[in-house]
Write an enzyme that holds these catalytic residues in place. Structure first.
Site, PDB file in Angstrom:
ATOM      1  N   GLU A 176       0.505   8.705   4.472  1.00 45.15           N
ATOM      2  CA  GLU A 176       0.016   7.806   6.741  1.00 45.15           C
ATOM      3  C   GLU A 176       0.559   6.786   6.157  1.00 45.15           C
ATOM      4  OE1 GLU A 176      -0.151   5.645   8.395  1.00 45.15           O
ATOM      5  OE2 GLU A 176      -2.378   6.100   9.701  1.00 45.15           O
ATOM      6  N   CYS A 233      -2.079   1.304  11.940  1.00 43.47           N
ATOM      7  CA  CYS A 233      -0.949   1.431  11.572  1.00 43.47           C
ATOM      8  C   CYS A 233       0.253   1.950  12.718  1.00 43.47           C
ATOM      9  CB  CYS A 233      -1.271   2.377  10.997  1.00 43.47           C
ATOM     10  SG  CYS A 233      -1.867   1.879   9.298  1.00 43.47           S
TER      11      CYS A 233
END
Length: 468
Positions: free
Chosen positions: A239, A273
Site C-alpha cells: 500500500e 495516504c
C-alpha cells in the site's frame, strides 16, 4: 599499539515533533537478538496455528479490551511521537479496538471451510483457509497503532505469526502494542518487533521462517521490498500511498463538499495516504468552491496537539516538512497561484501552515506527486468528463471522491475511476468491513474485510471422492 574502536550503537530515535524534545532511543537489535526473535516467533506461530479458533477469538476480545483500558496512555504516546492531535489519537485507539471486535465477530465465518458444489457429483469438496506461517510487516508512522492493527488483525486470526518493522520515530508505539498483545494472552513471541536497518530487514525477508511481507510506505520502499520478496518467491502486499482526487461536479452541494474537503485534506496534518490531495472542480462552481474552501482553511488552526482547540498538529519530522515546502515552491514556480499559507511556521516544532494552491495542472509537483502534508491543490475542469480525465491522470490509484447530486450518474462514473475505492458524496476512509488497497503505483493486494482476512492464507482445495 592502538586500541580497537567498538562499532557505534545504532538506535531508532523518537523525538516530539511539536517541541523537538528527545523522547527515547531504541538500540537496533544485534544479529543474535534477531535470530532469537525469529526462533521465538516461529515457535509461537506453530503453537498459535494449533490453537482452536474459539481460543484465538477470545484473545482478540481481550486485546480489544486491553487497548480500551490503556487508551489514555496510548493516545498520549501517539501524540508525543508523531504529533497527532490528542482527540484524533484517542479516536485511533478506539478504531483499533472496534476493528478487533469486528474481526472476532465475523472472522471465524469468513475463515471457515467453504463448501463447493460440483454439479452431478456426490464428492465432498471444500476450500480451507489455512495459515501460511509468519508475515513481516513494514509499517509507517502516520497511524502508529491503526496501521499495525489493520495489518496484524486480519493476518493473525488464521494462525499466522507477525513480525513488525515499525518506523523508527514511533518505536514506543510499537513496543506498547507488543505489550498489549502479550497482556491479552497471545503466545509470547507471536507478535514481535524488529528494530533494525535495511540490510537486516532484507535478510529477514529472505529467511525461510518468514512466509510473506506486507508494506505500507513509499513507492521506493515498496519497490525494494517487492523485489526482495519476489527473489525469495514470497507473497507481498503493498500500500504505497496516493494523490487522491476529490471531484466536485456542478450539481454538487458546495457547502457540504467544502466542509468534507477541508477535513479530507487537513486531518492528521495532511499526513494520510487516503487523504484527498487534488481538488478537481467543474468550472461552473469552481469560483464558489475555491472561495469557500479558502475561507474554511483559514480557520484550520495549527497548534499544540495536546490542546483540544488545535485543528492540526505538527508534521512528524522536519525533513518531511522541508520536502513538502519544496513541492509547494516548485508548484508555484510552475505557474500555480498561492491562495493561502505556503510557509513553515516560526517557533519550535515541525509546523507547516495550512496551504491552498489554485491553477494547479498536470506536470506540477502538487498534481503529479503525493503531497504528504497540509497542502491542497485545486484544478478546474471543463466538464465531468474532463474532471475524470484529470483524476485518472496520475501514477497513483488509491482512493477518490466524487461529489454530485446525481448518485446514479456517479455510480456509472465510479466504474471508470482508476482507484481502489470511490466515495460518493464522502471522502476516503478505512473501515473493517471494506477492503483497502490501490491500483497502479499505489500498490496491490487488499487489507481489511474478507479480502484481508484471506489475503495471507493458503486457500487449500480439498476434494474427497466417494468410493465403495
Amino acid at each position: 599499539m592502538s586500541t580497537p574502536q567498538s562499532s557505534p550503537v545504532i538506535v531508532a530515535t523518537s523525538r516530539n515533533p511539536a517541541t523537538g524534545e528527545l523522547i527515547a532511543t531504541y538500540p537496533f537489535q544485534t544479529p543474535a537478538e534477531v535470530e532469537r526473535l525469529l526462533q521465538d516467533n516461529a515457535s509461537a506461530q506453530r503453537l498459535w496455528r494449533a490453537t482452536p479458533m474459539a481460543q484465538r477469538v477470545a484473545a482478540y476480545r481481550r486485546l480489544s479490551a486491553t487497548l480500551r483500558e490503556r487508551a489514555g496512555e496510548l493516545a498520549a504516546l501517539i501524540t508525543a511521537e508523531m504529533g497527532k492531535t490528542i482527540g484524533a489519537a484517542r479516536a485511533e485507539v478506539e478504531k483499533c479496538a472496534a476493528t478487533l471486535d469486528w474481526i472476532a465477530d465475523q472472522g471465524p465465518a469468513i475463515l471457515a471451510d467453504e463448501p463447493v458444489a460440483i454439479e452431478g457429483s456426490a464428492d465432498q469438496v471444500h476450500v480451507s483457509y489455512l495459515s501460511i506461517g509468519s508475515v513481516l510487516a513494514v509499517m509507517p508512522w502516520n497511524f502508529p497503532l491503526w496501521q499495525v492493527i489493520r495489518a496484524s488483525g486480519p493476518v493473525m486470526l488464521s494462525g499466522n505469526g507477525f513480525i513488525l518493522k515499525h518506523a523508527p520515530n514511533v518505536m514506543g508505539s510499537a513496543y506498547a502494542l507488543q505489550a498489549a498483545y502479550e497482556a491479552a494472552g497471545f503466545p509470547k513471541g507471536l507478535f514481535v518487533n524488529l528494530n533494525a536497518g535495511n540490510d537486516t530487514v532484507a535478510g529477514v525477508i529472505e529467511d525461510p521462517r518468514v512466509a510473506a511481507v506486507t508494506l505500507t510506505g513509499s513507492m521506493r520502499a515498496g519497490a525494494a521490498v517487492a523485489s526482495l520478496a519476489g527473489r525469495a518467491l514470497k507473497k507481498s502486499l503493498l500500500e504505497l500511498g496516493g494523490a487522491d482526487a476529490f471531484i466536485v461536479l456542478a450539481d454538487a452541494n458546495i457547502d457540504l463538499a467544502v466542509k468534507a474537503a477541508v477535513e479530507a485534506r487537513f486531518q492528521n496534518a495532511g499526513q494520510v495516504c487516503l487523504a484527498a490531495k487534488r481538488f478537481i472542480v467543474e468550472r461552473p462552481v469552481a469560483e464558489e468552491f475555491t472561495r469557500k474552501f479558502v475561507e474554511a482553511a483559514r480557520r484550520v488552526r495549527a497548534g499544540d496537539p495536546l490542546d483540544p482547540s488545535s485543528t492540526i498538529g505538527p508534521m512528524a519530522r522536519a525533513d518531511l516538512r522541508d520536502e513538502l515546502h519544496r513541492q509547494v515552491e516548485r508548484t508555484i514556480a510552475a505557474g500555480a497561484t498561492l491562495l493561502l499559507g505556503g510557509e513553515k511556521l516560526d517557533g519550535p516544532g515541525n509546523y507547516y501552515a495550512p496551504t491552498v494552491l489554485a491553477d494547479v495542472a498536470p506536470g506540477m509537483a502538487a498534481f503529479d506527486e503525493e503531497t504528504f502534508g497540509p497542502v491542497a491543490a485545486i484544478t478546474v475542469a471543463d466538464d465531468a468528463e474532463h474532471a475524470l480525465e484529470l483524476a485518472n491522470a496520475s501514477d497513483y490509484g488509491l482512493g477518490g471522491s466524487l461529489w454530485t447530486g446525481d448518485v446514479a450518474r456517479a455510480q456509472r462514473i465510479a466504474r471508470r475511476f482508476e482507484t481502489g475505492g470511490v466515495f460518493i458524496n464522502g471522502f476516503p476512509a478505512s473501515n473493517a468491513r471494506i477492503p483497502v488497497g490501490g491500483v497502479k503505483k499505489s500498490g496491490y493486494g487488499r487489507e481489511l474485510s474478507h479480502f484481508g482476512l484471506r489475503e495471507f492464507t493458503n486457500a487449500q482445495a480439498v476434494w474427497a471422492r466417494t468410493v465403495g
